[in-house]
Design a protein around this motif. Structure first.
Motif, PDB file in Angstrom:
ATOM      1  N   THR A  60      -0.185   2.954 -35.825  1.00 56.97           N
ATOM      2  CA  THR A  60       0.492   2.433 -37.019  1.00 56.97           C
ATOM      3  C   THR A  60       0.203   3.486 -38.087  1.00 56.97           C
ATOM      4  O   THR A  60      -0.486   4.470 -37.814  1.00 56.97           O
ATOM      5  CB  THR A  60      -0.035   1.055 -37.477  1.00 56.97           C
ATOM      6  N   GLU A  61       0.709   3.302 -39.281  1.00 57.12           N
ATOM      7  CA  GLU A  61       0.422   4.285 -40.329  1.00 57.12           C
ATOM      8  C   GLU A  61      -1.029   4.196 -40.802  1.00 57.12           C
ATOM      9  O   GLU A  61      -1.563   5.147 -41.356  1.00 57.12           O
ATOM     10  CB  GLU A  61       1.397   4.117 -41.503  1.00 57.12           C
ATOM     11  N   THR A  62      -1.684   3.049 -40.551  1.00 57.29           N
ATOM     12  CA  THR A  62      -3.068   2.876 -41.028  1.00 57.29           C
ATOM     13  C   THR A  62      -4.055   3.396 -39.984  1.00 57.29           C
ATOM     14  O   THR A  62      -4.659   4.453 -40.171  1.00 57.29           O
ATOM     15  CB  THR A  62      -3.345   1.393 -41.345  1.00 57.29           C
ATOM     16  N   VAL A  63      -4.213   2.630 -38.906  1.00 55.28           N
ATOM     17  CA  VAL A  63      -5.080   3.036 -37.792  1.00 55.28           C
ATOM     18  C   VAL A  63      -4.353   2.656 -36.505  1.00 55.28           C
ATOM     19  O   VAL A  63      -3.337   1.963 -36.545  1.00 55.28           O
ATOM     20  CB  VAL A  63      -6.459   2.323 -37.862  1.00 55.28           C
ATOM     21  N   TYR A  64      -4.882   3.089 -35.353  1.00 52.24           N
ATOM     22  CA  TYR A  64      -4.279   2.671 -34.081  1.00 52.24           C
ATOM     23  C   TYR A  64      -4.591   1.197 -33.834  1.00 52.24           C
ATOM     24  O   TYR A  64      -5.677   0.718 -34.148  1.00 52.24           O
ATOM     25  CB  TYR A  64      -4.805   3.525 -32.915  1.00 52.24           C
ATOM     26  N   GLY A  65      -3.614   0.496 -33.270  1.00 55.68           N
ATOM     27  CA  GLY A  65      -3.797  -0.903 -32.936  1.00 55.68           C
ATOM     28  C   GLY A  65      -3.923  -1.101 -31.437  1.00 55.68           C
ATOM     29  O   GLY A  65      -3.423  -0.299 -30.648  1.00 55.68           O
ATOM     30  N   LEU A  66      -4.620  -2.183 -31.035  1.00 56.39           N
ATOM     31  CA  LEU A  66      -4.717  -2.557 -29.623  1.00 56.39           C
ATOM     32  C   LEU A  66      -3.808  -3.763 -29.440  1.00 56.39           C
ATOM     33  O   LEU A  66      -4.161  -4.877 -29.818  1.00 56.39           O
ATOM     34  CB  LEU A  66      -6.168  -2.904 -29.271  1.00 56.39           C
ATOM     35  N   GLY A  67      -2.613  -3.512 -28.892  1.00 59.25           N
ATOM     36  CA  GLY A  67      -1.563  -4.516 -28.953  1.00 59.25           C
ATOM     37  C   GLY A  67      -1.393  -5.367 -27.704  1.00 59.25           C
ATOM     38  O   GLY A  67      -1.608  -4.917 -26.574  1.00 59.25           O
ATOM     39  N   ALA A  68      -0.994  -6.617 -27.927  1.00 59.89           N
ATOM     40  CA  ALA A  68      -0.606  -7.534 -26.850  1.00 59.89           C
ATOM     41  C   ALA A  68       0.499  -8.437 -27.371  1.00 59.89           C
ATOM     42  O   ALA A  68       0.660  -8.601 -28.583  1.00 59.89           O
ATOM     43  CB  ALA A  68      -1.796  -8.384 -26.411  1.00 59.89           C
ATOM     44  N   ASN A  69       1.250  -9.010 -26.452  1.00 55.06           N
ATOM     45  CA  ASN A  69       2.274  -9.987 -26.807  1.00 55.06           C
ATOM     46  C   ASN A  69       1.622 -11.141 -27.572  1.00 55.06           C
ATOM     47  O   ASN A  69       0.813 -11.884 -27.020  1.00 55.06           O
ATOM     48  CB  ASN A  69       2.932 -10.497 -25.520  1.00 55.06           C
ATOM     49  N   SER A 110      10.023  -4.220 -26.739  1.00 49.76           N
ATOM     50  CA  SER A 110       9.410  -5.294 -25.944  1.00 49.76           C
ATOM     51  C   SER A 110      10.019  -6.643 -26.321  1.00 49.76           C
ATOM     52  O   SER A 110       9.934  -7.602 -25.559  1.00 49.76           O
ATOM     53  CB  SER A 110       7.886  -5.329 -26.162  1.00 49.76           C
ATOM     54  N   GLY A 111      10.596  -6.713 -27.511  1.00 51.98           N
ATOM     55  CA  GLY A 111      11.181  -7.969 -27.968  1.00 51.98           C
ATOM     56  C   GLY A 111      10.132  -9.029 -28.267  1.00 51.98           C
ATOM     57  O   GLY A 111      10.412 -10.227 -28.227  1.00 51.98           O
ATOM     58  N   ARG A 112       8.908  -8.584 -28.562  1.00 52.31           N
ATOM     59  CA  ARG A 112       7.809  -9.516 -28.829  1.00 52.31           C
ATOM     60  C   ARG A 112       7.112  -9.131 -30.133  1.00 52.31           C
ATOM     61  O   ARG A 112       6.903  -7.949 -30.402  1.00 52.31           O
ATOM     62  CB  ARG A 112       6.728  -9.433 -27.715  1.00 52.31           C
ATOM     63  N   PRO A 113       6.696 -10.128 -30.930  1.00 52.57           N
ATOM     64  CA  PRO A 113       5.768  -9.802 -32.019  1.00 52.57           C
ATOM     65  C   PRO A 113       4.455  -9.353 -31.378  1.00 52.57           C
ATOM     66  O   PRO A 113       4.080  -9.877 -30.314  1.00 52.57           O
ATOM     67  CB  PRO A 113       5.600 -11.126 -32.765  1.00 52.57           C
ATOM     68  N   ILE A 114       3.771  -8.390 -31.970  1.00 51.04           N
ATOM     69  CA  ILE A 114       2.586  -7.836 -31.311  1.00 51.04           C
ATOM     70  C   ILE A 114       1.318  -8.088 -32.128  1.00 51.04           C
ATOM     71  O   ILE A 114       1.210  -7.682 -33.277  1.00 51.04           O
ATOM     72  CB  ILE A 114       2.785  -6.330 -31.034  1.00 51.04           C
ATOM     73  N   ALA A 115       0.382  -8.799 -31.484  1.00 51.37           N
ATOM     74  CA  ALA A 115      -0.927  -9.027 -32.096  1.00 51.37           C
ATOM     75  C   ALA A 115      -1.748  -7.771 -31.876  1.00 51.37           C
ATOM     76  O   ALA A 115      -1.785  -7.252 -30.757  1.00 51.37           O
ATOM     77  CB  ALA A 115      -1.621 -10.212 -31.437  1.00 51.37           C
ATOM     78  N   ALA A 116      -2.371  -7.269 -32.933  1.00 47.89           N
ATOM     79  CA  ALA A 116      -3.186  -6.062 -32.761  1.00 47.89           C
ATOM     80  C   ALA A 116      -4.265  -5.938 -33.812  1.00 47.89           C
ATOM     81  O   ALA A 116      -3.983  -5.902 -34.998  1.00 47.89           O
ATOM     82  CB  ALA A 116      -2.305  -4.810 -32.796  1.00 47.89           C
ATOM     83  N   PRO A 117      -5.511  -5.842 -33.349  1.00 45.63           N
ATOM     84  CA  PRO A 117      -6.598  -5.416 -34.217  1.00 45.63           C
ATOM     85  C   PRO A 117      -6.662  -3.894 -34.139  1.00 45.63           C
ATOM     86  O   PRO A 117      -5.895  -3.276 -33.389  1.00 45.63           O
ATOM     87  CB  PRO A 117      -7.820  -6.023 -33.553  1.00 45.63           C
ATOM     88  N   SER A 118      -7.550  -3.286 -34.910  1.00 50.11           N
ATOM     89  CA  SER A 118      -7.774  -1.856 -34.742  1.00 50.11           C
ATOM     90  C   SER A 118      -8.278  -1.598 -33.322  1.00 50.11           C
ATOM     91  O   SER A 118      -9.011  -2.419 -32.760  1.00 50.11           O
ATOM     92  CB  SER A 118      -8.777  -1.359 -35.776  1.00 50.11           C
ATOM     93  N   ALA A 119      -7.884  -0.457 -32.733  1.00 51.54           N
ATOM     94  CA  ALA A 119      -8.166  -0.185 -31.321  1.00 51.54           C
ATOM     95  C   ALA A 119      -9.532   0.494 -31.135  1.00 51.54           C
ATOM     96  O   ALA A 119      -9.633   1.603 -30.615  1.00 51.54           O
ATOM     97  CB  ALA A 119      -7.050   0.673 -30.710  1.00 51.54           C
ATOM     98  N   ASN A 120     -10.571  -0.207 -31.581  1.00 49.03           N
ATOM     99  CA  ASN A 120     -11.941   0.283 -31.404  1.00 49.03           C
ATOM    100  C   ASN A 120     -12.780  -0.851 -30.825  1.00 49.03           C
ATOM    101  O   ASN A 120     -12.334  -1.994 -30.780  1.00 49.03           O
ATOM    102  CB  ASN A 120     -12.529   0.724 -32.754  1.00 49.03           C
ATOM    103  N   LYS A 121     -14.008  -0.532 -30.395  1.00 46.13           N
ATOM    104  CA  LYS A 121     -14.944  -1.594 -30.039  1.00 46.13           C
ATOM    105  C   LYS A 121     -15.320  -2.308 -31.336  1.00 46.13           C
ATOM    106  O   LYS A 121     -15.399  -1.673 -32.398  1.00 46.13           O
ATOM    107  CB  LYS A 121     -16.207  -0.997 -29.408  1.00 46.13           C
ATOM    108  N   PHE A 122     -15.590  -3.594 -31.263  1.00 43.69           N
ATOM    109  CA  PHE A 122     -15.913  -4.368 -32.447  1.00 43.69           C
ATOM    110  C   PHE A 122     -17.093  -3.734 -33.211  1.00 43.69           C
ATOM    111  O   PHE A 122     -18.111  -3.409 -32.623  1.00 43.69           O
ATOM    112  CB  PHE A 122     -16.271  -5.803 -32.065  1.00 43.69           C
ATOM    113  N   GLY A 123     -16.893  -3.544 -34.506  1.00 41.39           N
ATOM    114  CA  GLY A 123     -17.969  -3.028 -35.347  1.00 41.39           C
ATOM    115  C   GLY A 123     -18.062  -1.515 -35.428  1.00 41.39           C
ATOM    116  O   GLY A 123     -18.762  -0.990 -36.281  1.00 41.39           O
ATOM    117  N   ARG A 124     -17.353  -0.810 -34.528  1.00 41.77           N
ATOM    118  CA  ARG A 124     -17.461   0.652 -34.488  1.00 41.77           C
ATOM    119  C   ARG A 124     -16.405   1.336 -35.367  1.00 41.77           C
ATOM    120  O   ARG A 124     -15.595   0.674 -36.003  1.00 41.77           O
ATOM    121  CB  ARG A 124     -17.321   1.117 -33.027  1.00 41.77           C
TER     122      ARG A 124
END
Ligand code: TXA
Ligand code: MG
Length: 317
Positions: free
Chosen positions: A24-33, A126-140
């Motif tokens: 994304t323009e901010t950080v990489y996301g870890l995406g899922a449907n 994909s035709g899906r809204p995508i849930a995504a946190p930042s693509a890092n291990k939690f806290g890192r």
């Protein structure tokens, strides 16, 4: 598996309930449907993220907001018009369609439309809204390149590589109140920017919990990290320390220096901050990461929020 940027494959994986990291323009996301609770559960597992920390849903079409929330407030569209696609997340009352696992059981959901063509294409294809946190291990440390994602999440099903992100820190998160808006997380879109659309609500909060993810320690390197405040004696061994330098005034004696901005530009600090932290984290000659602080106004608020959380555990012990 094909490691090239194959959008059709990435979109198919999303449809199959797999995880795709994307820029994304901010950080990489870890995406899922976002509509598939089993797929969303994999995000929490891979990230080692506690289940009380809710996820943001990414959309590519303003119409999707109607499916995901019950909010009919026209202020939502005023904000969207001004700031989307872009780095502003709106916390709104969720619709029944949004699985509880996304919101950690909260009645609200965070939504944004990212300003990145690869992200938008992934959502549309994909035709899906995508849930995504930042693509890092939690806290890192948050990821601003595909290589950062690979370093922390080597087991992700697929990574779309869009190069280095252009904003570098996570979106501003706000909630709407009767009076206007409250900020839950600072970002590149500042309070002053949003005040051009809505009044800032400075009244005391009555609810006890708003943003469960707002923990004190976050964005942390696995090495010691400290902000170079005037008030701490920097009795560290500088021959083993790497400095994130902004003005240049702290540069004496450091083993390595990364100038996060060439011309005192806070936006550049934001773009380069996590990348510089990753570089020092990976550097065997560096034991301690030191960051130059900035004034906590405007974008400086968002930068200092990240730096304070990154140093939190190290400063205490
Ligand atoms: O820029 C960003 O926002 C990036 C990119 C990938 O879009 N995403 C991101 O997600 O930073 P994450 O999961 O690392 O941080 C999202 C934070 C959560 O920690 C939580 O505090 C807050 O958003 N959040 C999400 N839903 C919320 C809700 N319903 N109420 C309050 N806070 C919420
Ligand atoms: Mg995060």
């Amino acid at each position: 598996m094909d490691r090239q940027n194959n959008m059709e494959l990435a979109a198919q994986l999303i449809q199959e309930g797999k995880l795709v990291a994307f820029p994304t323009e901010t950080v990489y996301g870890l995406g899922a449907n976002a509509l598939d609770p089993m797929a969303v559960a994999k995000i929490f597992l891979l990230k080692e993220r506690p289940s009380f920390d809710p996820l943001i849903i990414h959309i590519a079409d303003l119409e999707d907001i109607k499916k995901l929330t019950t909010e009919e407030d026209e202020r939502v569209y005023q904000l969207a018009e001004r700031f989307w696609p872009g780095s502003l997340t709106l916390v709104l009352p969720k619709s029944k369609l949004v699985p509880d696992i996304i919101t950690s059981g909260l009645p609200t959901v965070g939504i944004r439309m990212p300003a990145n063509e690869i992200a938008l294409e992934l959502i549309r294809t994909s035709g899906r809204p995508i849930a995504a946190p930042s693509a890092n291990k939690f806290g890192r440390i948050s990821p601003t390149t595909a290589a950062h994602v690979r370093k922390q999440l080597p087991d992700v099903d697929y990574i779309l590589d869009g190069g280095k992100t252009t904003v570098g820190i996570e979106s501003t998160i706000i909630e709407l109140t009767e009076k206007g808006f409250r900020i839950l997380r600072n970002g590149i879109i500042t309070k002053e920017d949003i005040e051009e659309v809505l009044p800032f609500d400075d009244s005391e909060k009555t609810e006890s919990i708003v943003a469960p993810g707002m923990v004190k320690s976050h964005y942390s390197p696995v090495k010691k990290m400290i902000v170079a405040d005037e008030d701490i004696p920097l009795d560290i061994d500088k021959s083993k320390a790497g400095l994130l330098s902004f003005t240049g005034k702290y540069e004496n004696g450091y083993r390595k220096i990364i100038r996060v901005s060439e011309n005192n530009d806070l936006k550049e600090y934001a773009v380069n901050m996590f990348d510089a932290m990753h570089t020092f984290e990976d550097d065997n000659e560096i034991d301690i990461i030191v960051a130059e602080p900035v004034a906590e106004t405007g974008i400086g608020k968002a930068i200092m929020d990240r730096l304070r959380k990154a140093e939190y555990n190290w400063r205490r012990g």
